[in-house]
Design an enzyme around this catalytic site. Sequence first.
Site, PDB file in Angstrom:
ATOM      1  N   GLU A  60       0.822  -1.216   0.000  1.00 57.25           N
ATOM      2  CA  GLU A  60       0.000   0.000   0.000  1.00 57.25           C
ATOM      3  C   GLU A  60       0.852   1.261   0.000  1.00 57.25           C
ATOM      4  O   GLU A  60       1.736   1.415   0.849  1.00 57.25           O
ATOM      5  CB  GLU A  60      -0.912  -0.028   1.247  1.00 57.25           C
ATOM      6  CG  GLU A  60      -1.929   1.094   1.266  1.00 57.25           C
ATOM      7  CD  GLU A  60      -2.880   1.028   2.477  1.00 57.25           C
ATOM      8  OE1 GLU A  60      -3.033  -0.053   3.071  1.00 57.25           O
ATOM      9  OE2 GLU A  60      -3.444   2.082   2.811  1.00 57.25           O
ATOM     10  N   LYS A  81      -6.820  -0.670  12.250  1.00 56.72           N
ATOM     11  CA  LYS A  81      -6.239  -1.088  10.963  1.00 56.72           C
ATOM     12  C   LYS A  81      -5.084  -0.154  10.603  1.00 56.72           C
ATOM     13  O   LYS A  81      -4.048  -0.580  10.090  1.00 56.72           O
ATOM     14  CB  LYS A  81      -7.313  -1.104   9.867  1.00 56.72           C
ATOM     15  CG  LYS A  81      -6.892  -1.777   8.561  1.00 56.72           C
ATOM     16  CD  LYS A  81      -6.150  -0.871   7.585  1.00 56.72           C
ATOM     17  CE  LYS A  81      -5.793  -1.588   6.296  1.00 56.72           C
ATOM     18  NZ  LYS A  81      -5.056  -0.698   5.357  1.00 56.72           N
ATOM     19  N   ASP A 103       4.962 -14.145  12.037  1.00 54.71           N
ATOM     20  CA  ASP A 103       3.607 -14.587  11.729  1.00 54.71           C
ATOM     21  C   ASP A 103       2.637 -13.418  11.940  1.00 54.71           C
ATOM     22  O   ASP A 103       2.266 -13.117  13.071  1.00 54.71           O
ATOM     23  CB  ASP A 103       3.281 -15.775  12.655  1.00 54.71           C
ATOM     24  CG  ASP A 103       1.910 -16.381  12.387  1.00 54.71           C
ATOM     25  OD1 ASP A 103       1.052 -15.706  11.781  1.00 54.71           O
ATOM     26  OD2 ASP A 103       1.706 -17.529  12.801  1.00 54.71           O
ATOM     27  N   HIS A 131      -2.791  10.758  -0.440  1.00 57.00           N
ATOM     28  CA  HIS A 131      -2.837   9.405  -0.961  1.00 57.00           C
ATOM     29  C   HIS A 131      -2.989   9.369  -2.476  1.00 57.00           C
ATOM     30  O   HIS A 131      -2.514   8.462  -3.139  1.00 57.00           O
ATOM     31  CB  HIS A 131      -4.053   8.720  -0.324  1.00 57.00           C
ATOM     32  CG  HIS A 131      -3.965   7.228  -0.308  1.00 57.00           C
ATOM     33  ND1 HIS A 131      -3.137   6.555   0.549  1.00 57.00           N
ATOM     34  CD2 HIS A 131      -4.585   6.276  -1.057  1.00 57.00           C
ATOM     35  CE1 HIS A 131      -3.266   5.252   0.340  1.00 57.00           C
ATOM     36  NE2 HIS A 131      -4.137   5.068  -0.625  1.00 57.00           N
TER      37      HIS A 131
HETATM   38  P1  NAD Z   1      10.666 -22.741  16.939  1.00 59.79           P
HETATM   39  O1  NAD Z   1      10.015 -23.903  17.611  1.00 59.79           O
HETATM   40  O2  NAD Z   1      11.133 -22.903  15.551  1.00 59.79           O
HETATM   41  O3  NAD Z   1      11.898 -22.226  17.821  1.00 59.79           O
HETATM   42  C1  NAD Z   1      11.831 -22.092  19.216  1.00 59.79           C
HETATM   43  C2  NAD Z   1      12.848 -23.005  19.867  1.00 59.79           C
HETATM   44  O4  NAD Z   1      14.169 -22.562  19.592  1.00 59.79           O
HETATM   45  C3  NAD Z   1      12.723 -23.015  21.364  1.00 59.79           C
HETATM   46  O5  NAD Z   1      11.779 -23.980  21.764  1.00 59.79           O
HETATM   47  C4  NAD Z   1      14.163 -23.309  21.825  1.00 59.79           C
HETATM   48  O6  NAD Z   1      14.362 -24.685  21.959  1.00 59.79           O
HETATM   49  C5  NAD Z   1      15.036 -22.841  20.668  1.00 59.79           C
HETATM   50  N1  NAD Z   1      15.821 -21.607  20.975  1.00 59.79           N
HETATM   51  C6  NAD Z   1      17.135 -21.382  20.752  1.00 59.79           C
HETATM   52  N2  NAD Z   1      17.514 -20.171  21.136  1.00 59.79           N
HETATM   53  C7  NAD Z   1      16.424 -19.557  21.642  1.00 59.79           C
HETATM   54  C8  NAD Z   1      16.174 -18.258  22.214  1.00 59.79           C
HETATM   55  N3  NAD Z   1      17.120 -17.325  22.361  1.00 59.79           N
HETATM   56  N4  NAD Z   1      14.907 -17.973  22.596  1.00 59.79           N
HETATM   57  C9  NAD Z   1      13.919 -18.888  22.463  1.00 59.79           C
HETATM   58  N5  NAD Z   1      14.101 -20.128  21.949  1.00 59.79           N
HETATM   59  C10 NAD Z   1      15.344 -20.471  21.535  1.00 59.79           C
HETATM   60  O7  NAD Z   1       9.749 -21.436  16.939  1.00 59.79           O
HETATM   61  P2  NAD Z   1       8.430 -20.995  17.674  1.00 59.79           P
HETATM   62  O8  NAD Z   1       8.576 -19.550  17.862  1.00 59.79           O
HETATM   63  O9  NAD Z   1       8.104 -21.820  18.843  1.00 59.79           O
HETATM   64  O10 NAD Z   1       7.305 -21.259  16.563  1.00 59.79           O
HETATM   65  C11 NAD Z   1       6.998 -20.276  15.612  1.00 59.79           C
HETATM   66  C12 NAD Z   1       6.218 -20.831  14.418  1.00 59.79           C
HETATM   67  O11 NAD Z   1       5.007 -21.456  14.822  1.00 59.79           O
HETATM   68  C13 NAD Z   1       5.803 -19.760  13.475  1.00 59.79           C
HETATM   69  O12 NAD Z   1       6.250 -20.127  12.180  1.00 59.79           O
HETATM   70  C14 NAD Z   1       4.263 -19.763  13.525  1.00 59.79           C
HETATM   71  O13 NAD Z   1       3.716 -19.383  12.290  1.00 59.79           O
HETATM   72  C15 NAD Z   1       3.962 -21.170  13.871  1.00 59.79           C
HETATM   73  N6  NAD Z   1       2.647 -21.495  14.465  1.00 59.79           N
HETATM   74  C16 NAD Z   1       1.732 -20.542  14.894  1.00 59.79           C
HETATM   75  C17 NAD Z   1       0.527 -20.923  15.511  1.00 59.79           C
HETATM   76  C18 NAD Z   1      -0.421 -19.857  16.033  1.00 59.79           C
HETATM   77  O14 NAD Z   1      -0.101 -18.690  15.984  1.00 59.79           O
HETATM   78  N7  NAD Z   1      -1.614 -20.191  16.570  1.00 59.79           N
HETATM   79  C19 NAD Z   1       0.236 -22.274  15.671  1.00 59.79           C
HETATM   80  C20 NAD Z   1       1.178 -23.208  15.242  1.00 59.79           C
HETATM   81  C21 NAD Z   1       2.372 -22.820  14.641  1.00 59.79           C
END
Ligand code: NAD
Length: 428
Positions: A84, A268, A284, A382
């Site tokens: 946008e 928004k 996300d 705009h």
């Molecule tokens: P991830 O599981 O890929 O990474 C997190 C892991 O990294 C931790 O569990 C830890 O073991 C490790 N880690 C290493 N260094 C770290 C640090 N400094 N801080 C924290 N963890 C560290 O990522 P995530 O954030 O748990 O998951 C994100 C993904 O899940 C996104 O892609 C999202 O789109 C997706 N998702 C979203 C939903 C929702 O929003 N409802 C549901 C399911 C999946």
Amino acid sequence: MAEKEHHNKKFYHLTRLERLAQLKAEMHLSEADMAVLSGEKSLSPVEADHMIENVIGTFSLPMGIARYFRVNGREIPIPMVVEEPSIVAGASFMARLSLGTGGFFAHTTAPEMIGQVQVLDLEDLSSARMKLLAVKESLLAEAAKVDPLLKELGGGPKDLEVRLISESPIGPFLVVHLIVDVRDAMGANAINTAVERLTHRVEEITGGRVLLRILSNLADRRLARARVTILKNDLAFDGFTGKDVRDGIIAAWAFARADPYRAATHNKGIMNGIDPVVIATGNDWRAVEAGAHAYAARNGRYTSLSTWEKDANGDLAGTLEMPLAVGTIGGATRVHPAAQANLRLMGIDSASELAQVIVSVGLAQNLAALRALATEGIQRGHMGLHARQVAIAAGAKGDQINQLAEKLVQEKAIRIDRASVILKEWRN
Ligand code: NAD
């Protein structure tokens, strides 16, 4: 500083390649980062094929840099991925106005996310609740086993709450909330794994049946907050006095505070600033959107996420508070090459600092919209940009784009049918 500001002031006058060169020098970026940021070497179809299902290719969007942002005393270039027009310019303009009082001041609460466990088929809900709470520590210890690394980093399960949902279409049931400090992750995977781990114990303790085990996007323990003050005199422009603009902005905000129809559009406008940075860092944005709007309705009526008021000096003071579940670790933030390059561009390596920057951009974007709405109206600024998009859509190329856009604005007919007619005339 003065020289740097002078330098920055001209950013939008530079060519695209000059802008890249300036950022490279300013943020000490590598050639590899530059190739990624320019789009020449961003996410490849082969990398994309590993990210989601049934991949056939990639989809590109423009990435612009908002300037003049100073957050907690540090000047930060802000990458914004968005289709946008006016958003990057609006954010930069408001950030420049904020420099009169030192920019944005932001902080975050602990990065605690909530995982939910739904427990069904219980007669004695209150007793089941007590039984779970009585062994809270052992449940937390059990959940911690799934992620020793997170615990080592100071994160992991922190608390457990049990809620009784007394009315639902299937009658009453229990919900266990597992609170996990996810450090620098967005946390969805970390949370989902931890709550799945609790299934067996929860069924054993309560005698009930566990159904859903999933993260809540209403991340109301993981809040990002920003505040800004704009000097009244800095708000004056054209025929508008600073007081007019200030009071207009406060009245515009009051409308959003009181009316959900207005609040939806007001928020928004905030998300116009939030989402582009969330996307630019591989985060996300659906999760952030869901959290923001649920938080805006937390008191039973949907309302504005921001506040605008007059301070003791008569200046304009704004605040924004919202959940911001963003990470610098995990998910696409680690996989998408541009997400990594953008974190380096901003000089950010923690999720909390990223959230502080993003909430500041949201507040700036909110101000840009309110200022325009409360004065000259949103369309004037705009239209020029909109006209360019219409010109491109009608088939204009190169220099023709600006010429055609100008003509459409002059004629006050920014429509694709008119654009096509003019183009045809020119070609004949
Ligand atoms: P991830 O599981 O890929 O990474 C997190 C892991 O990294 C931790 O569990 C830890 O073991 C490790 N880690 C290493 N260094 C770290 C640090 N400094 N801080 C924290 N963890 C560290 O990522 P995530 O954030 O748990 O998951 C994100 C993904 O899940 C996104 O892609 C999202 O789109 C997706 N998702 C979203 C939903 C929702 O929003 N409802 C549901 C399911 C999946």
